[in-house]
Write an enzyme that holds these catalytic residues in place. Structure first.
Site, PDB file in Angstrom:
ATOM      1  NE  ARG A  87      76.088  34.749  81.853  1.00 21.13           N
ATOM      2  CZ  ARG A  87      75.009  33.609  81.451  1.00 21.13           C
ATOM      3  NH1 ARG A  87      75.689  32.263  81.564  1.00 21.13           N
ATOM      4  NH2 ARG A  87      74.006  33.760  81.268  1.00 21.13           N
ATOM      5  CG  HIS A 112      77.761  29.418  77.193  1.00 19.24           C
ATOM      6  ND1 HIS A 112      78.192  30.904  77.648  1.00 19.24           N
ATOM      7  CD2 HIS A 112      77.160  28.977  77.977  1.00 19.24           C
ATOM      8  CE1 HIS A 112      76.995  31.059  78.386  1.00 19.24           C
ATOM      9  NE2 HIS A 112      76.394  30.037  78.921  1.00 19.24           N
TER      10      HIS A 112
HETATM   11  P1  NDP Z   1      69.792  31.354  91.083  1.00 15.39           P
HETATM   12  O1  NDP Z   1      69.574  32.824  90.869  1.00 15.39           O
HETATM   13  O2  NDP Z   1      69.095  30.425  91.277  1.00 15.39           O
HETATM   14  O3  NDP Z   1      71.021  31.295  92.178  1.00 15.39           O
HETATM   15  C1  NDP Z   1      72.079  32.263  92.299  1.00 15.39           C
HETATM   16  C2  NDP Z   1      72.683  31.847  93.778  1.00 15.39           C
HETATM   17  O4  NDP Z   1      74.013  32.815  93.865  1.00 15.39           O
HETATM   18  C3  NDP Z   1      71.868  31.675  94.900  1.00 15.39           C
HETATM   19  O5  NDP Z   1      72.291  30.919  95.895  1.00 15.39           O
HETATM   20  C4  NDP Z   1      72.681  33.340  95.303  1.00 15.39           C
HETATM   21  O6  NDP Z   1      72.334  33.477  97.095  1.00 15.39           O
HETATM   22  C5  NDP Z   1      73.855  33.182  95.086  1.00 15.39           C
HETATM   23  N1  NDP Z   1      74.497  34.634  95.183  1.00 15.39           N
HETATM   24  C6  NDP Z   1      74.056  35.553  94.393  1.00 15.39           C
HETATM   25  N2  NDP Z   1      75.061  36.792  94.799  1.00 15.39           N
HETATM   26  C7  NDP Z   1      75.713  36.404  95.670  1.00 15.39           C
HETATM   27  C8  NDP Z   1      76.633  37.102  96.532  1.00 15.39           C
HETATM   28  N3  NDP Z   1      76.873  38.374  96.194  1.00 15.39           N
HETATM   29  N4  NDP Z   1      77.339  36.565  97.172  1.00 15.39           N
HETATM   30  C9  NDP Z   1      77.257  35.060  97.530  1.00 15.39           C
HETATM   31  N5  NDP Z   1      75.900  34.345  96.914  1.00 15.39           N
HETATM   32  C10 NDP Z   1      75.496  34.931  95.994  1.00 15.39           C
HETATM   33  O7  NDP Z   1      70.782  31.254  89.678  1.00 15.39           O
HETATM   34  P2  NDP Z   1      70.879  29.710  88.836  1.00 15.39           P
HETATM   35  O8  NDP Z   1      71.429  28.595  89.728  1.00 15.39           O
HETATM   36  O9  NDP Z   1      69.625  29.564  88.083  1.00 15.39           O
HETATM   37  O10 NDP Z   1      72.149  29.997  87.851  1.00 15.39           O
HETATM   38  C11 NDP Z   1      73.407  30.583  88.224  1.00 15.39           C
HETATM   39  C12 NDP Z   1      73.858  30.910  87.028  1.00 15.39           C
HETATM   40  O11 NDP Z   1      74.499  30.103  86.366  1.00 15.39           O
HETATM   41  C13 NDP Z   1      73.416  31.952  86.333  1.00 15.39           C
HETATM   42  O12 NDP Z   1      73.294  33.327  86.550  1.00 15.39           O
HETATM   43  C14 NDP Z   1      74.159  31.871  84.975  1.00 15.39           C
HETATM   44  O13 NDP Z   1      75.120  32.970  84.858  1.00 15.39           O
HETATM   45  C15 NDP Z   1      75.087  30.656  84.820  1.00 15.39           C
HETATM   46  N6  NDP Z   1      74.541  29.660  83.866  1.00 15.39           N
HETATM   47  C16 NDP Z   1      75.173  29.046  83.118  1.00 15.39           C
HETATM   48  C17 NDP Z   1      74.922  28.113  81.898  1.00 15.39           C
HETATM   49  C18 NDP Z   1      76.076  27.532  81.040  1.00 15.39           C
HETATM   50  O14 NDP Z   1      75.532  26.866  80.273  1.00 15.39           O
HETATM   51  N7  NDP Z   1      77.163  27.840  81.512  1.00 15.39           N
HETATM   52  C19 NDP Z   1      73.555  27.787  81.948  1.00 15.39           C
HETATM   53  C20 NDP Z   1      72.437  28.209  82.813  1.00 15.39           C
HETATM   54  C21 NDP Z   1      73.041  29.156  83.904  1.00 15.39           C
HETATM   55  P3  NDP Z   1      70.949  33.642  97.649  1.00 15.39           P
HETATM   56  O15 NDP Z   1      70.421  31.992  97.372  1.00 15.39           O
HETATM   57  O16 NDP Z   1      71.079  33.608  99.056  1.00 15.39           O
HETATM   58  O17 NDP Z   1      70.317  34.380  97.023  1.00 15.39           O
HETATM   59  C1  OXD Z   2      71.964  30.584  80.771  1.00 19.64           C
HETATM   60  C2  OXD Z   2      73.119  30.504  79.966  1.00 19.64           C
HETATM   61  O1  OXD Z   2      72.176  31.579  81.544  1.00 19.64           O
HETATM   62  O2  OXD Z   2      72.886  29.493  78.923  1.00 19.64           O
HETATM   63  O3  OXD Z   2      70.992  30.009  80.721  1.00 19.64           O
HETATM   64  O4  OXD Z   2      74.047  30.726  80.149  1.00 19.64           O
END
Ligand code: NDP
Ligand code: OXD
Length: 306
Positions: free
Chosen positions: A221, A269
């Site tokens: 993001r 994006h």
């Molecule tokens: P998940 O919820 O599966 O994974 C999130 C990860 O971040 C977990 O490993 C979590 O740790 C870690 N995390 C969360 N908070 C913290 C913190 N404070 N400190 C350290 N680690 C932290 O999310 P996804 O992998 O499915 O997606 C990640 C992000 O990708 C989405 O939230 C979205 O913003 C972005 N995205 C972007 C897209 C694009 O087109 N650009 C498309 C899809 C997603 P733990 O495992 O320990 O809980």
């Molecule tokens: C998502 C994205 O969060 O597309 O899936 O950014």
């Protein structure tokens, strides 16, 4: 059972047709202000009015992985929030991030410019061992990306909130290990969810800890990154470049310096797109699970923010 659909920037008809085919017992309709109340909602960045008019919702399905926009709204407290898990996005994210890392590591941008200018030039190959890649966030997408990078034999570090064990990935976790994670990495890939804990996390102090010649890939993001801090570290030469797919304001405003910076590559994006058919199949399967009273995967912890 009634399903209401309210998704910004999304052509509704193919979604409605797909949801009706997958859930023939459901009535599926596009939300209009004043519409009759529904049981479940399928949403992407809906207005607050949508939830204000639907306090009875049992479940809210987000047609993306990130729920930051959704959780910034007042939601019906009893409704479960379900996000997309992978649904075809993990392999796209792995493709995107690997190409960004490899394009930088192999000087492919410089080769392309030379070829355009009619020059047959060679650059000294870089040492893979000098190119440790740090992946912030080892969730559904981050874990897939980290493992794809490890297959290319880059040293890979991963940082998460709780400890993770992934083949070929050196794990760091929690705030206490963030500095060590950054100091061990030259390329930084951000795949964290946007939460109060992670907003502005890519700031001058953190990015300065990357190894000299650092490279930033932000695919999570825009509000994770402090734009002016990135620009300052590029100007100072501490960072070599960045690939950015997400921005604080989208579309990126025309006057923003990221558009014209020679060492920044931007995309609109698009690193991992929502794939309609796969997403509908996942939503339908989870919705039927909820109807049967099961605990389904991908439930968002609203208090935690992801
Ligand atoms: P998940 O919820 O599966 O994974 C999130 C990860 O971040 C977990 O490993 C979590 O740790 C870690 N995390 C969360 N908070 C913290 C913190 N404070 N400190 C350290 N680690 C932290 O999310 P996804 O992998 O499915 O997606 C990640 C992000 O990708 C989405 O939230 C979205 O913003 C972005 N995205 C972007 C897209 C694009 O087109 N650009 C498309 C899809 C997603 P733990 O495992 O320990 O809980
Ligand atoms: C998502 C994205 O969060 O597309 O899936 O950014």
């Amino acid at each position: 059972m009634k399903i209401t659909f309210c998704c910004a920037d999304t052509e509704p008809e193919p979604w409605l047709a797909g949801l009706r085919a997958a859930l023939p017992q459901a009535e599926v309709a596009v939300w209009q202000p004043g519409a009759t109340p529904a049981d479940y909602a399928v949403v992407w960045q809906p207005p607050q009015q949508f939830f204000d008019e639907q306090p009875q919702l049992k479940g809210i399905f987000n047609i993306g992985a990130g729920v930051d926009a959704l959780l910034s709204l007042r939601l019906p407290p009893q409704a479960v929030v379900v996000r997309l898990e992978d649904a075809g996005m993990a392999v796209q994210m792995a493709e995107y991030v690997c190409q960004a890392v490899i394009r930088h590591f192999r000087d492919l941008e410089a080769y392309a410019a030379d070829v355009r200018a009619g020059h047959w030039t060679y650059y000294k190959p870089r040492q893979r061992s000098d190119f440790a890649v740090g992946v912030m966030g080892l969730g559904v997408l981050g874990a897939r990306v980290a493992q794809a990078l490890a297959h290319f034999e880059f040293p890979v570090n991963g940082w998460s909130r709780t400890p993770k064990l992934l083949d070929g990935v050196r794990g760091f976790n929690g705030a206490a290990q963030l500095d060590a994670f950054l100091a061990s990495s030259r390329v930084l890939v951000n795949l964290l969810p946007l939460t109060p804990d992670t907003t502005n996390i890519l700031n001058r102090e953190r990015l300065s800890r990357l190894q000299p010649g650092g490279y930033v890939i932000n695919v999570a993001r825009g509000a994770h990154l402090v734009d002016e801090d990135l620009l300052a570290l590029l100007d100072s030469g501490h960072l070599a470049g960045a690939t950015l797919d997400v921005f604080r304001a989208e579309p990126l405003p025309p006057a923003h310096p990221f558009w014209r910076h020679l060492n920044i590559t931007i995309t609109p994006h698009t690193s991992a797109r929502t794939l309609r058919e796969t997403s509908i199949a996942q939503i339908a399967s989870k919705l039927m699970g909820l109807q049967r009273g099961e605990r389904v995967a991908g439930l968002v912890d609203v208090g935690r923010g992801y």
